[in-house]
Motif scaffolding. Structure first.
Motif, PDB file in Angstrom:
ATOM      1  N   PRO A  10       0.802  -1.230   0.000  1.00 45.28           N
ATOM      2  CA  PRO A  10       0.000   0.000   0.000  1.00 45.28           C
ATOM      3  C   PRO A  10       0.832   1.276   0.000  1.00 45.28           C
ATOM      4  CG  PRO A  10      -0.095  -1.080   2.143  1.00 45.28           C
ATOM      5  CD  PRO A  10       0.590  -2.029   1.226  1.00 45.28           C
ATOM      6  N   ASP A  11       2.043   1.235   0.612  1.00 48.83           N
ATOM      7  CA  ASP A  11       2.857   2.452   0.664  1.00 48.83           C
ATOM      8  C   ASP A  11       3.242   2.945  -0.732  1.00 48.83           C
ATOM      9  OD1 ASP A  11       2.664   2.287   3.381  1.00 48.83           O
ATOM     10  OD2 ASP A  11       4.642   1.406   3.691  1.00 48.83           O
ATOM     11  N   GLY A  12       3.525   1.998  -1.620  1.00 49.61           N
ATOM     12  CA  GLY A  12       3.885   2.399  -2.977  1.00 49.61           C
ATOM     13  C   GLY A  12       2.760   2.168  -3.970  1.00 49.61           C
ATOM     14  N   ASP A  13       1.677   1.579  -3.514  1.00 52.93           N
ATOM     15  CA  ASP A  13       0.520   1.258  -4.351  1.00 52.93           C
ATOM     16  C   ASP A  13       0.942   0.425  -5.574  1.00 52.93           C
ATOM     17  OD1 ASP A  13      -2.109   1.164  -5.211  1.00 52.93           O
ATOM     18  OD2 ASP A  13      -1.955   3.047  -6.339  1.00 52.93           O
ATOM     19  N   PHE A  14       1.569  -0.721  -5.308  1.00 53.01           N
ATOM     20  CA  PHE A  14       1.922  -1.608  -6.412  1.00 53.01           C
ATOM     21  C   PHE A  14       1.851  -3.059  -5.944  1.00 53.01           C
ATOM     22  CE2 PHE A  14       5.892  -0.738  -4.229  1.00 53.01           C
ATOM     23  CZ  PHE A  14       6.573  -1.949  -4.241  1.00 53.01           C
ATOM     24  N   TYR A  15       1.918  -3.964  -6.928  1.00 52.32           N
ATOM     25  CA  TYR A  15       1.778  -5.401  -6.656  1.00 52.32           C
ATOM     26  C   TYR A  15       3.075  -6.142  -6.975  1.00 52.32           C
ATOM     27  CZ  TYR A  15      -3.218  -4.239  -7.203  1.00 52.32           C
ATOM     28  OH  TYR A  15      -4.467  -3.673  -7.108  1.00 52.32           O
ATOM     29  N   ALA A  16       3.198  -7.308  -6.364  1.00 57.91           N
ATOM     30  CA  ALA A  16       4.222  -8.285  -6.751  1.00 57.91           C
ATOM     31  C   ALA A  16       3.506  -9.625  -6.870  1.00 57.91           C
ATOM     32  CB  ALA A  16       5.333  -8.358  -5.713  1.00 57.91           C
TER      33      ALA A  16
ATOM     34  N   LEU B   5      12.589 -11.448  -1.214  1.00 58.17           N
ATOM     35  CA  LEU B   5      12.534 -10.275  -2.086  1.00 58.17           C
ATOM     36  C   LEU B   5      13.581  -9.278  -1.606  1.00 58.17           C
ATOM     37  CD1 LEU B   5       8.694  -9.756  -2.578  1.00 58.17           C
ATOM     38  CD2 LEU B   5      10.364 -10.162  -4.371  1.00 58.17           C
ATOM     39  N   ALA B   6      14.604  -9.042  -2.411  1.00 58.65           N
ATOM     40  CA  ALA B   6      15.649  -8.087  -2.058  1.00 58.65           C
ATOM     41  C   ALA B   6      15.180  -6.673  -2.370  1.00 58.65           C
ATOM     42  CB  ALA B   6      16.937  -8.399  -2.824  1.00 58.65           C
ATOM     43  N   GLU B   7      15.748  -5.706  -1.659  1.00 56.82           N
ATOM     44  CA  GLU B   7      15.323  -4.310  -1.799  1.00 56.82           C
ATOM     45  C   GLU B   7      15.363  -3.796  -3.248  1.00 56.82           C
ATOM     46  OE1 GLU B   7      13.520  -1.002  -0.551  1.00 56.82           O
ATOM     47  OE2 GLU B   7      13.985  -2.732   0.702  1.00 56.82           O
ATOM     48  N   PRO B   8      16.415  -4.088  -4.041  1.00 54.37           N
ATOM     49  CA  PRO B   8      16.400  -3.597  -5.424  1.00 54.37           C
ATOM     50  C   PRO B   8      15.213  -4.109  -6.238  1.00 54.37           C
ATOM     51  CG  PRO B   8      18.595  -4.311  -4.802  1.00 54.37           C
ATOM     52  CD  PRO B   8      17.666  -4.771  -3.712  1.00 54.37           C
ATOM     53  N   ASP B   9      14.662  -5.244  -5.833  1.00 56.14           N
ATOM     54  CA  ASP B   9      13.534  -5.804  -6.574  1.00 56.14           C
ATOM     55  C   ASP B   9      12.222  -5.098  -6.260  1.00 56.14           C
ATOM     56  OD1 ASP B   9      15.236  -7.715  -7.634  1.00 56.14           O
ATOM     57  OD2 ASP B   9      14.903  -9.080  -5.944  1.00 56.14           O
ATOM     58  N   LEU B  10      12.241  -4.213  -5.255  1.00 58.98           N
ATOM     59  CA  LEU B  10      10.996  -3.621  -4.785  1.00 58.98           C
ATOM     60  C   LEU B  10      10.764  -2.209  -5.293  1.00 58.98           C
ATOM     61  CD1 LEU B  10      11.069  -4.913  -1.098  1.00 58.98           C
ATOM     62  CD2 LEU B  10       9.735  -5.790  -3.005  1.00 58.98           C
ATOM     63  N   SER B  11      11.509  -1.795  -6.295  1.00 59.91           N
ATOM     64  CA  SER B  11      11.242  -0.481  -6.881  1.00 59.91           C
ATOM     65  C   SER B  11       9.907  -0.530  -7.613  1.00 59.91           C
ATOM     66  CB  SER B  11      12.363  -0.091  -7.857  1.00 59.91           C
ATOM     67  OG  SER B  11      12.513  -1.091  -8.850  1.00 59.91           O
ATOM     68  N   LYS B  12       9.156   0.538  -7.518  1.00 66.02           N
ATOM     69  CA  LYS B  12       7.799   0.557  -8.054  1.00 66.02           C
ATOM     70  C   LYS B  12       7.817   0.348  -9.569  1.00 66.02           C
ATOM     71  CE  LYS B  12       3.539   3.245  -8.057  1.00 66.02           C
ATOM     72  NZ  LYS B  12       2.864   4.481  -7.569  1.00 66.02           N
ATOM     73  N   PRO B  13       7.057  -0.618 -10.062  1.00 69.80           N
ATOM     74  CA  PRO B  13       7.045  -0.875 -11.508  1.00 69.80           C
ATOM     75  C   PRO B  13       6.220   0.167 -12.257  1.00 69.80           C
ATOM     76  CG  PRO B  13       5.442  -2.271 -10.418  1.00 69.80           C
ATOM     77  CD  PRO B  13       6.148  -1.514  -9.334  1.00 69.80           C
ATOM     78  N   ALA B  14       6.256   0.077 -13.570  1.00 67.58           N
ATOM     79  CA  ALA B  14       5.438   0.975 -14.395  1.00 67.58           C
ATOM     80  C   ALA B  14       3.961   0.726 -14.098  1.00 67.58           C
ATOM     81  CB  ALA B  14       5.737   0.752 -15.875  1.00 67.58           C
ATOM     82  N   ARG B  15       3.154   1.743 -14.312  1.00 61.78           N
ATOM     83  CA  ARG B  15       1.735   1.648 -14.010  1.00 61.78           C
ATOM     84  C   ARG B  15       1.107   0.460 -14.763  1.00 61.78           C
ATOM     85  NH1 ARG B  15      -2.082   4.796 -11.789  1.00 61.78           N
ATOM     86  NH2 ARG B  15      -4.233   4.597 -12.529  1.00 61.78           N
ATOM     87  N   GLY B  16       0.361  -0.325 -14.030  1.00 62.25           N
ATOM     88  CA  GLY B  16      -0.309  -1.481 -14.635  1.00 62.25           C
ATOM     89  C   GLY B  16       0.526  -2.746 -14.608  1.00 62.25           C
TER      90      GLY B  16
END
Length: 298
Positions: A124-130, A149-160
């Motif tokens: 919810p903090d970044g409003d994205f899914y994995a 899940l390592a921190e570099p993998d958690l950058s917010k992806p493109a919308r959608g």
């Protein structure tokens, strides 16, 4: 008369040992899926399983408004809506069950989890899914997985889009070795002690009893592990009762056949059978008692 009395008392002890197992067994165990997460400390995240089918047990996809399990009054209603918004590219369903795993870092679906599923995480903090890149199946009655899940993998992806990750099976097979060794050692020690009470004190007699117990305990524990691994607690309890009876029969036959052959003095067959019954009853009773103190081993 004395022989009959001893046999009767031994039977009572065996029944007393077996019956508590059935009485205390979980009469309605259900499969479960447990997933442990690492690398997400300090993150707020929610987890669900997306199912290949639209229903499992009491859980189903909210195809109609009245089938929704959450409404505006629920504190997690915004999270619920986010899971509803997610559209899986393979058509997997959100069955309206999710957990906040931010503190425990563990997701548990312990009542009718889907048999085939994907793992979906919402941040919810970044409003994205994995979402898991692969699908997974329940492989045991209680299926365990782990996700890193390592921190570099958690950058917010493109919308959608959604971050993808993999899970691995994490059932602790090796964790059964120490409990087996403890149970086998205890059983052999108890049955050797009972053997001394029955005047089986010769070296060959004790070696035979120890060897027979080592073989029967290995078979018993392997069968019980399989029953629990595949079918759960109720199957374990039923298998325990039946297999303990089988172990007694096998040991009684072996002792009746071979104790007399290796002993310096004649050993009546009835004595070998009564010994097998008393020794097994004693080891089962002690094991049940210890199971309340050290459940992970017994």
């Amino acid at each position: 008369m004395k022989r009959r009395l001893i046999t009767f008392l031994a039977c009572v002890v065996l029944l007393a040992a077996v019956l508590p197992v059935t009485a205390s067994a979980d009469m309605g165990p259900k499969p479960s899926v447990v997933i442990d997460f690492s690398g997400l400390s300090g993150r707020t995240y929610y987890v669900t399983l997306l199912s290949s089918t639209s229903t499992t047990g009491p859980f189903s996809a909210p195809s109609i408004e009245k089938s929704r399990l959450y409404d505006e009054e629920h504190a997690d209603y915004p999270i619920y809506l986010k899971f509803l918004e997610y559209r899986d590219e393979d058509g997997y369903y959100f069955l309206q069950y999710f957990e906040n795993c931010s503190e425990t870092h563990q997701f548990r679906w312990t009542y009718y989890p889907p048999s085939n599923f994907k793992i979906l995480i919402y941040f919810p903090d970044g409003d994205f899914y994995a979402v898991s890149a692969e699908t997974y199946d329940r492989y045991a009655f209680h299926s365990y997985f782990s996700v890193t899940l390592a921190e570099p993998d958690l950058s917010k992806p493109a919308r959608g889009d959604a971050i993808t990750f993999s899970a691995v099976k994490s059932y602790d097979y090796g964790g059964e070795i120490a409990p087996f060794a403890a149970r086998a050692a205890l059983t052999i020690a108890v049955e050797l002690l009972i053997a001394l009470l029955f005047a089986f004190r010769q070296k060959k007699q004790l070696i035979l009893i120890a060897a027979v117990n080592l073989v029967t305990q290995a078979g018993l524990n392997a069968a019980l592990f399989y029953a629990d691994y595949k079918y759960g607690g109720l199957a374990f309890a039923l298998a325990f009762c039946l297999l303990e009876l089988l172990v007694f029969i096998v040991e009684a036959v072996l002792y009746a056949l071979f104790l007399q052959k290796i002993s310096r003095a004649p050993v009546p067959k009835w004595k070998a059978v009564v010994y097998a019954l008393a020794a097994n009853a004693a080891s089962v009773l002690l094991g049940l008692g210890l199971s309340r103190i050290i459940p992970s081993f017994f």
